[in-house]
Write an enzyme that holds these catalytic residues in place. Structure first.
Site, PDB file in Angstrom:
ATOM      1  N   SER A 276       0.562  -1.229  -0.103  1.00  0.00           N
ATOM      2  CA  SER A 276       0.147  -0.006  -0.094  1.00  0.00           C
ATOM      3  C   SER A 276       0.605   1.328  -0.130  1.00  0.00           C
ATOM      4  O   SER A 276       1.757   1.593  -0.923  1.00  0.00           O
ATOM      5  CB  SER A 276      -1.045  -0.100   1.252  1.00  0.00           C
ATOM      6  OG  SER A 276      -2.137   0.904   1.021  1.00  0.00           O
TER       7      SER A 276
ATOM      8  N   ASP B  85     -10.289  -5.516  -3.060  1.00  0.00           N
ATOM      9  CA  ASP B  85      -9.591  -4.594  -2.178  1.00  0.00           C
ATOM     10  C   ASP B  85     -10.536  -3.319  -2.385  1.00  0.00           C
ATOM     11  O   ASP B  85     -11.076  -2.962  -3.552  1.00  0.00           O
ATOM     12  CB  ASP B  85      -8.357  -4.256  -2.723  1.00  0.00           C
ATOM     13  CG  ASP B  85      -7.386  -3.307  -1.811  1.00  0.00           C
ATOM     14  OD1 ASP B  85      -8.218  -2.417  -1.329  1.00  0.00           O
ATOM     15  OD2 ASP B  85      -6.176  -3.648  -1.908  1.00  0.00           O
TER      16      ASP B  85
ATOM     17  N   HIS C 247      -7.448  -6.230   1.179  1.00  0.00           N
ATOM     18  CA  HIS C 247      -6.017  -5.384   1.345  1.00  0.00           C
ATOM     19  C   HIS C 247      -5.408  -5.648   2.491  1.00  0.00           C
ATOM     20  O   HIS C 247      -4.463  -5.127   2.764  1.00  0.00           O
ATOM     21  CB  HIS C 247      -6.589  -3.669   1.738  1.00  0.00           C
ATOM     22  CG  HIS C 247      -5.613  -2.715   1.393  1.00  0.00           C
ATOM     23  ND1 HIS C 247      -5.211  -2.632   0.083  1.00  0.00           N
ATOM     24  CD2 HIS C 247      -5.124  -1.933   2.191  1.00  0.00           C
ATOM     25  CE1 HIS C 247      -4.280  -1.338   0.025  1.00  0.00           C
ATOM     26  NE2 HIS C 247      -3.879  -1.119   1.521  1.00  0.00           N
TER      27      HIS C 247
END
Length: 281
Positions: free
Chosen positions: A150, A226, A259
């Site tokens: 991320s 996600d 995620h």
């Protein structure tokens, strides 16, 4: 280069350690973790740097990343820094938001007040911490790679593009590939670097590639479930930039994955084997 040992634990024949040191870059104490696999006395080992995402510390991947078995088998040192400076005098977001300030350093050297004094994470992860690790662990500095998740995927890809001769490989889980074009990045880059968007380009993977930066190739995994995929991550922008610049990119869209560290830990072994192939010899 003095470090304090916070904890050590044996794992898969190696040692998982957590360490603290006084950082000149951030003006604070910083905590980081290092896994050293079993190895012969005097051996120098390749190192994989892992940059974490928003709200994380060194602990998230250390506790949930499931990297140690693969690192022990492959002979890889695994280093996980924190994501921002911390301490009672370190400014955070005025509204205590999760995506700016403490835990959200975005791997840049801030130029804007009140963040410029402490938020120097680019210098920390590219200069200071590598020197600390090299001085205390059996690292082969000629065999380094970088990966992240991320916000840390953003960090890993930009670090690689700006240091292509230092890193042999770079990969990412759910990276923010174009922070200049998404809400997380626009907020962070404005807050740390100011409103001049030209100053943002050195910390934007897609912009760096557009401006001529090169790398040997990337491995990227994203989860199709996600929640941040469409608004914040935009992997299609990286695909287009790499295709235009002839940079090899393996983009894997994983059905049903989100995620979280359930996603990361599932494919961590794949990434480490991919890195190990490029860190041989």
């Amino acid at each position: 280069m003095t470090i304090q040992t916070v904890s050590t634990n044996k794992s898969y024949g190696g040692v998982q350690g957590v360490y603290r040191h006084a950082s000149k870059a951030t003006g604070t104490d910083m905590v980081f973790s290092v896994y050293v696999p079993p190895h012969a006395d005097g051996a120098k080992l390749p190192v994989v740097w892992y940059l974490s995402g928003l709200t994380c510390t060194h602990a998230n991947v250390t506790e949930k990343g499931e990297f140690r078995k693969a690192c022990a088998e492959l002979g890889l040192i695994f280093v996980a820094p924190d994501t921002s400076p911390r301490g009672p005098d370190v400014p955070g977001d005025a509204n205590n938001a999760y995506d700016f300030g403490l835990g959200a350093g975005f791997y840049v050297d801030a130029t804007q007040e009140p963040f410029a004094r402490n938020y120097r994470m680019w210098s920390y992860v590219t200069d200071e911490l590598p020197n600390v690790v090299a001085g205390n662990f059996p690292v082969d500095a000629k065999r380094q790679s970088v990966m992240g998740h991320s916000m840390g995927g953003h960090g890993a890809l930009t670090v690689a593009l700006r240091n292509p001769h230092r890193f042999r490989a770079a990969s990412a889980f759910a990276p923010i590939v174009a922070p200049s074009q998404v809400p997380w990045g626009i907020k962070a880059l404005t807050g740390y670097l100011g409103p001049n968007k030209d100053a943002w380009r050195n910390h934007d993977t897609v912009a760096l590639i557009e401006d001529g930066a090169k790398f040997s190739g990337f491995l990227v995994d994203v989860g199709e479930a996600d929640n941040f995929l469409k608004e914040q991550l935009k992997p299609e922008l990286l695909e287009a930039a790499c295709a235009k610049a002839n940079i090899p990119l393996t983009m894997r869209r994983q059905a049903g994955y989100d995620h979280s560290y359930y996603f990361i830990s599932t494919f961590m072994g794949d990434h480490l084997h991919w890195h190990a192939e490029r860190l041989k010899g």
